[in-house]
Design a protein around this motif. Structure first.
Motif, PDB file in Angstrom:
ATOM      1  N   MET A  10       0.878  -1.096  -0.102  1.00  9.55           N
ATOM      2  CA  MET A  10      -0.108   0.071   0.012  1.00  9.55           C
ATOM      3  C   MET A  10       1.062   1.222   0.100  1.00  9.55           C
ATOM      4  O   MET A  10       1.622   1.494   0.813  1.00  9.55           O
ATOM      5  N   GLU A  11       0.413   2.174  -0.836  1.00  7.82           N
ATOM      6  CA  GLU A  11       1.436   3.296  -1.043  1.00  7.82           C
ATOM      7  C   GLU A  11       0.642   4.450  -0.403  1.00  7.82           C
ATOM      8  O   GLU A  11      -0.553   4.724  -0.495  1.00  7.82           O
ATOM      9  N   ILE A  12       1.375   5.565   0.529  1.00  5.09           N
ATOM     10  CA  ILE A  12       0.728   6.397   1.180  1.00  5.09           C
ATOM     11  C   ILE A  12       1.106   7.769   0.305  1.00  5.09           C
ATOM     12  O   ILE A  12       2.296   7.862  -0.025  1.00  5.09           O
ATOM     13  N   GLY A  13       0.132   8.380  -0.223  1.00  4.77           N
ATOM     14  CA  GLY A  13       0.432   9.597  -0.714  1.00  4.77           C
ATOM     15  C   GLY A  13      -0.706  10.114  -1.432  1.00  4.77           C
ATOM     16  O   GLY A  13      -1.871   9.831  -0.976  1.00  4.77           O
ATOM     17  N   PHE A  14      -0.721  11.245  -2.265  1.00  2.47           N
ATOM     18  CA  PHE A  14      -1.808  11.884  -2.912  1.00  2.47           C
ATOM     19  C   PHE A  14      -1.278  12.650  -4.102  1.00  2.47           C
ATOM     20  O   PHE A  14      -0.174  12.813  -4.362  1.00  2.47           O
ATOM     21  N   GLU A  15      -2.480  12.923  -4.885  1.00  2.45           N
ATOM     22  CA  GLU A  15      -2.172  13.339  -6.128  1.00  2.45           C
ATOM     23  C   GLU A  15      -3.498  14.453  -6.383  1.00  2.45           C
ATOM     24  O   GLU A  15      -4.595  13.997  -6.264  1.00  2.45           O
ATOM     25  N   LEU A  16      -3.419  15.672  -6.383  1.00  2.00           N
ATOM     26  CA  LEU A  16      -4.339  16.758  -6.674  1.00  2.00           C
ATOM     27  C   LEU A  16      -4.336  17.262  -8.025  1.00  2.00           C
ATOM     28  O   LEU A  16      -3.174  18.000  -8.310  1.00  2.00           O
ATOM     29  N   VAL A  17      -5.357  17.071  -8.983  1.00  2.00           N
ATOM     30  CA  VAL A  17      -5.214  17.555 -10.009  1.00  2.00           C
ATOM     31  C   VAL A  17      -6.272  18.792 -10.357  1.00  2.00           C
ATOM     32  O   VAL A  17      -7.437  18.516  -9.910  1.00  2.00           O
ATOM     33  N   CYS A  18      -6.025  20.119 -10.625  1.00  8.32           N
ATOM     34  CA  CYS A  18      -6.940  20.989 -10.591  1.00  8.32           C
ATOM     35  C   CYS A  18      -6.738  21.467 -12.154  1.00  8.32           C
ATOM     36  O   CYS A  18      -5.981  21.211 -13.033  1.00  8.32           O
ATOM     37  N   GLU A  19      -7.827  22.622 -12.321  1.00  9.74           N
ATOM     38  CA  GLU A  19      -7.489  23.357 -13.760  1.00  9.74           C
ATOM     39  C   GLU A  19      -6.342  24.291 -14.106  1.00  9.74           C
ATOM     40  O   GLU A  19      -5.562  24.058 -15.126  1.00  9.74           O
ATOM     41  N   THR A  20      -5.740  24.445 -13.034  1.00 12.54           N
ATOM     42  CA  THR A  20      -4.478  25.403 -13.269  1.00 12.54           C
ATOM     43  C   THR A  20      -3.187  24.642 -13.143  1.00 12.54           C
ATOM     44  O   THR A  20      -2.050  25.132 -13.134  1.00 12.54           O
ATOM     45  N   GLY A  21      -3.119  23.364 -12.469  1.00 11.86           N
ATOM     46  CA  GLY A  21      -2.083  22.718 -12.101  1.00 11.86           C
ATOM     47  C   GLY A  21      -2.344  21.568 -11.234  1.00 11.86           C
ATOM     48  O   GLY A  21      -3.447  20.826 -11.227  1.00 11.86           O
ATOM     49  N   ALA A  22      -1.301  21.099 -10.676  1.00 12.62           N
ATOM     50  CA  ALA A  22      -1.318  19.730 -10.017  1.00 12.62           C
ATOM     51  C   ALA A  22      -0.270  19.622  -8.873  1.00 12.62           C
ATOM     52  O   ALA A  22       0.919  20.401  -9.003  1.00 12.62           O
ATOM     53  N   VAL A  23      -0.656  19.000  -7.803  1.00 10.39           N
ATOM     54  CA  VAL A  23       0.486  18.597  -7.024  1.00 10.39           C
ATOM     55  C   VAL A  23       0.260  17.254  -6.531  1.00 10.39           C
ATOM     56  O   VAL A  23      -0.472  16.684  -6.285  1.00 10.39           O
TER      57      VAL A  23
END
Length: 113
Positions: free
Chosen positions: A1-14
């Motif tokens: 299991m990997e712990i993490g996140f990815e947030l994608v929006c209209e102006t970019g991503a983190v």
């Protein structure tokens, strides 16, 4: 299991991954981000924290012992963990319902044992 996140929006991503815990990836579609201690290519930069896992554990232990020495709770404590859980649950509910749900408006799901 990997712990993490990815947030994608209209102006970019983190994005952040527990496998590379000292890196934070940021992409800005409108303007390339530039920062010291980071690499930038086509709007993507990766910030690398200058600490090892062992160094972070030593810092955590020092902070824990200092809190004990002065008679206060160490940070983060259980109230902070509950606050983070409320934020996480609100984020999941926001995604599921496709509408903004503020953490203070969302109650934690209680599971019975």
């Amino acid at each position: 299991m990997e712990i993490g996140f990815e947030l994608v929006c209209e102006t970019g991503a983190v994005a952040w991954s527990g496998k590379r815990f000292n890196e934070l990836r940021l992409y800005r579609a409108c303007e390339p981000a530039k920062k010291a201690d980071s690499s930038c290519s086509s709007g993507l930069w990766v910030h690398r924290a200058p600490r090892s896992f062992d160094a972070l554990k030593v810092i955590e232990l020092r902070n824990f012992l200092a809190a004990i020495a002065v008679g206060r709770n160490a940070d983060p404590d259980l109230s902070e963990a509950a606050r983070i859980a409320r934020i996480w649950e609100a984020a999941v509910a926001t995604s599921e319902h496709r509408t903004w749900i503020a953490p203070e408006d969302h109650t934690l799901k209680r599971e019975t044992l």
